[in-house]
Design an enzyme around this catalytic site. Structure first.
Site, mmCIF file in Angstrom:
data_model
loop_
_atom_site.group_PDB
_atom_site.id
_atom_site.type_symbol
_atom_site.label_atom_id
_atom_site.label_comp_id
_atom_site.label_asym_id
_atom_site.label_seq_id
_atom_site.Cartn_x
_atom_site.Cartn_y
_atom_site.Cartn_z
ATOM 1 N N ILE A 14 19.444 44.088 60.780
ATOM 2 C CA ILE A 14 18.258 43.062 60.778
ATOM 3 C C ILE A 14 17.137 43.699 61.923
ATOM 4 O O ILE A 14 16.106 43.196 61.682
ATOM 5 C CB ILE A 14 18.702 41.731 61.009
ATOM 6 C CG1 ILE A 14 17.458 40.787 60.445
ATOM 7 C CG2 ILE A 14 18.936 41.534 62.387
ATOM 8 C CD1 ILE A 14 18.100 39.294 60.344
ATOM 9 N N ASN A 27 23.322 31.836 70.833
ATOM 10 C CA ASN A 27 24.384 30.690 71.286
ATOM 11 C C ASN A 27 23.383 29.668 72.303
ATOM 12 O O ASN A 27 22.186 29.986 72.292
ATOM 13 C CB ASN A 27 25.437 31.000 72.278
ATOM 14 C CG ASN A 27 24.554 31.772 73.485
ATOM 15 O OD1 ASN A 27 24.137 31.258 74.455
ATOM 16 N ND2 ASN A 27 25.008 33.075 73.653
ATOM 17 N N VAL A 36 24.687 40.083 66.458
ATOM 18 C CA VAL A 36 23.446 40.416 65.939
ATOM 19 C C VAL A 36 22.424 39.939 67.447
ATOM 20 O O VAL A 36 21.488 40.257 67.665
ATOM 21 C CB VAL A 36 22.960 39.620 64.626
ATOM 22 C CG1 VAL A 36 23.115 37.984 64.858
ATOM 23 C CG2 VAL A 36 21.702 40.017 64.264
ATOM 24 N N ASP A 37 22.759 38.821 68.008
ATOM 25 C CA ASP A 37 22.096 38.567 69.154
ATOM 26 C C ASP A 37 22.025 39.590 70.217
ATOM 27 O O ASP A 37 21.052 39.990 70.711
ATOM 28 C CB ASP A 37 22.808 37.482 70.055
ATOM 29 C CG ASP A 37 22.139 36.659 71.113
ATOM 30 O OD1 ASP A 37 22.939 35.923 71.756
ATOM 31 O OD2 ASP A 37 21.054 36.819 71.227
ATOM 32 N N SER A 120 26.781 32.582 62.101
ATOM 33 C CA SER A 120 28.017 31.832 62.436
ATOM 34 C C SER A 120 29.098 32.499 61.795
ATOM 35 O O SER A 120 30.685 32.084 61.922
ATOM 36 C CB SER A 120 28.186 30.527 61.879
ATOM 37 O OG SER A 120 27.509 29.419 62.830
ATOM 38 N N VAL A 123 31.436 36.164 65.425
ATOM 39 C CA VAL A 123 32.176 35.355 66.576
ATOM 40 C C VAL A 123 32.245 33.962 66.220
ATOM 41 O O VAL A 123 33.541 33.380 66.742
ATOM 42 C CB VAL A 123 31.383 35.695 67.695
ATOM 43 C CG1 VAL A 123 31.830 34.660 68.699
ATOM 44 C CG2 VAL A 123 31.160 36.962 68.160
HETATM 45 N N1 APR Z 1 22.168 42.905 61.580
HETATM 46 C C1 APR Z 1 22.433 42.251 60.798
HETATM 47 N N2 APR Z 1 23.691 41.457 60.780
HETATM 48 C C2 APR Z 1 24.367 41.617 62.086
HETATM 49 C C3 APR Z 1 24.025 42.641 62.833
HETATM 50 C C4 APR Z 1 22.804 43.397 62.749
HETATM 51 N N3 APR Z 1 22.476 44.343 63.639
HETATM 52 N N4 APR Z 1 25.163 42.681 63.981
HETATM 53 C C5 APR Z 1 25.874 41.778 63.513
HETATM 54 N N5 APR Z 1 25.626 41.204 62.286
HETATM 55 C C6 APR Z 1 26.149 39.985 61.527
HETATM 56 C C7 APR Z 1 27.769 40.102 61.905
HETATM 57 O O1 APR Z 1 28.472 41.081 60.923
HETATM 58 C C8 APR Z 1 28.042 38.543 60.996
HETATM 59 O O2 APR Z 1 28.150 38.730 59.687
HETATM 60 O O3 APR Z 1 25.626 39.120 61.864
HETATM 61 C C9 APR Z 1 26.643 37.772 61.384
HETATM 62 C C10 APR Z 1 26.790 37.018 62.682
HETATM 63 O O4 APR Z 1 27.808 37.263 63.584
HETATM 64 P P1 APR Z 1 27.386 37.091 65.029
HETATM 65 O O5 APR Z 1 26.402 38.150 65.640
HETATM 66 O O6 APR Z 1 28.978 37.154 65.791
HETATM 67 O O7 APR Z 1 27.151 35.708 65.169
HETATM 68 P P2 APR Z 1 27.661 34.371 65.118
HETATM 69 O O8 APR Z 1 29.077 34.218 64.248
HETATM 70 O O9 APR Z 1 26.619 33.282 64.574
HETATM 71 O O10 APR Z 1 28.369 33.799 66.573
HETATM 72 C C11 APR Z 1 27.075 33.722 67.518
HETATM 73 O O11 APR Z 1 28.006 35.644 68.922
HETATM 74 O O12 APR Z 1 26.719 37.134 69.795
HETATM 75 C C12 APR Z 1 27.031 35.849 70.051
HETATM 76 O O13 APR Z 1 25.494 34.978 71.524
HETATM 77 C C13 APR Z 1 26.099 34.848 70.193
HETATM 78 O O14 APR Z 1 27.598 33.504 71.166
HETATM 79 C C14 APR Z 1 26.854 33.657 69.971
HETATM 80 C C15 APR Z 1 27.833 34.032 69.160
#
Ligand code: APR
Length: 174
Positions: A14, A27, A36-37, A120, A123
């Site tokens: 993304i 978060n 992705v954050d 979501s 993580v």
């Molecule tokens: N582009 C698109 N999607 C991505 C990318 C990227 N570069 N990197 C990761 N993802 C996907 C993951 O594979 C997952 O399917 O984004 C989705 C959300 O995963 P996370 O990033 O782990 O987010 P989330 O599950 O909502 O957890 C949020 O994780 O990074 C920390 O600060 C964030 O504490 C918060 C938690």
């Protein structure tokens, strides 16, 4: 269903997706993280975090916007998804709220295109098979309310997640 025809799914990173707004799975501190954050802050540069610091955090299910720094987007919409706790803690409604608020904010910002990750499902442990229909349905409802948004793209980071979202989108189209 209204709005669903303006939704598409794609495999990719993304941070490389050129939409008016990309949505970050943040978060509640809005001070960065992994997944992705982390990718958005790394690719977008320090200006995003500098803006985030001034936002005072974000509640789960809500969304707040910043600029996009060096990303090929104009805005980053930071939304905080629910941590999966088994499904009895209102997680589905909170995930729906993330999409509703993000579409609302994209409309307020005058965006014509918006891109979502699978919020979501990393993580935070939300099963992607449950998350996909919720994410797609509430985003379609939001697009039906905000005609000015021409397209919402779900940018999936794995073939597996892409297949789940494609299947859920086909189901929504009926
Ligand atoms: N582009 C698109 N999607 C991505 C990318 C990227 N570069 N990197 C990761 N993802 C996907 C993951 O594979 C997952 O399917 O984004 C989705 C959300 O995963 P996370 O990033 O782990 O987010 P989330 O599950 O909502 O957890 C949020 O994780 O990074 C920390 O600060 C964030 O504490 C918060 C938690």
């Amino acid at each position: 269903m209204q709005g669903v025809h303006r939704i598409e799914v794609a495999l990719g990173d993304i941070t490389r997706h050129a939409a008016d707004a990309i949505v970050n799975a943040a978060n509640s501190s809005l001070l960065g993280g992994g997944g992705v954050d982390g990718a958005i802050h790394r690719a977008g540069g320090p200006s995003i975090l500098e803006e985030c610091r001034r936002l005072g955090g974000c509640a789960t299910g809500d969304a707040k916007a910043t600029g996009a720094g060096d990303l090929p987007a104009r805005h980053v919409i930071h939304t905080v998804g629910p941590v999966w706790q088994g499904g009895d803690a209102g997680e589905e409604e909170l995930l729906a709220s993330c999409h509703r608020r993000s579409v609302e904010l994209a409309a307020e910002l005058g965006c014509r295109t918006v891109a979502f990750p699978a919020i979501s499902t990393g993580v935070y442990g939300f099963p992607v098979e449950l998350a996909a229909p919720i994410a797609l349905r509430t985003t379609a409802e939001g697009l039906a309310r905000h005609e000015a948004i021409e397209r919402a793209t779900f940018v999936l980071f794995s073939e597996g997640h892409l297949r789940v979202f494609e299947h859920a989108l086909a189901g929504l189209r009926g």
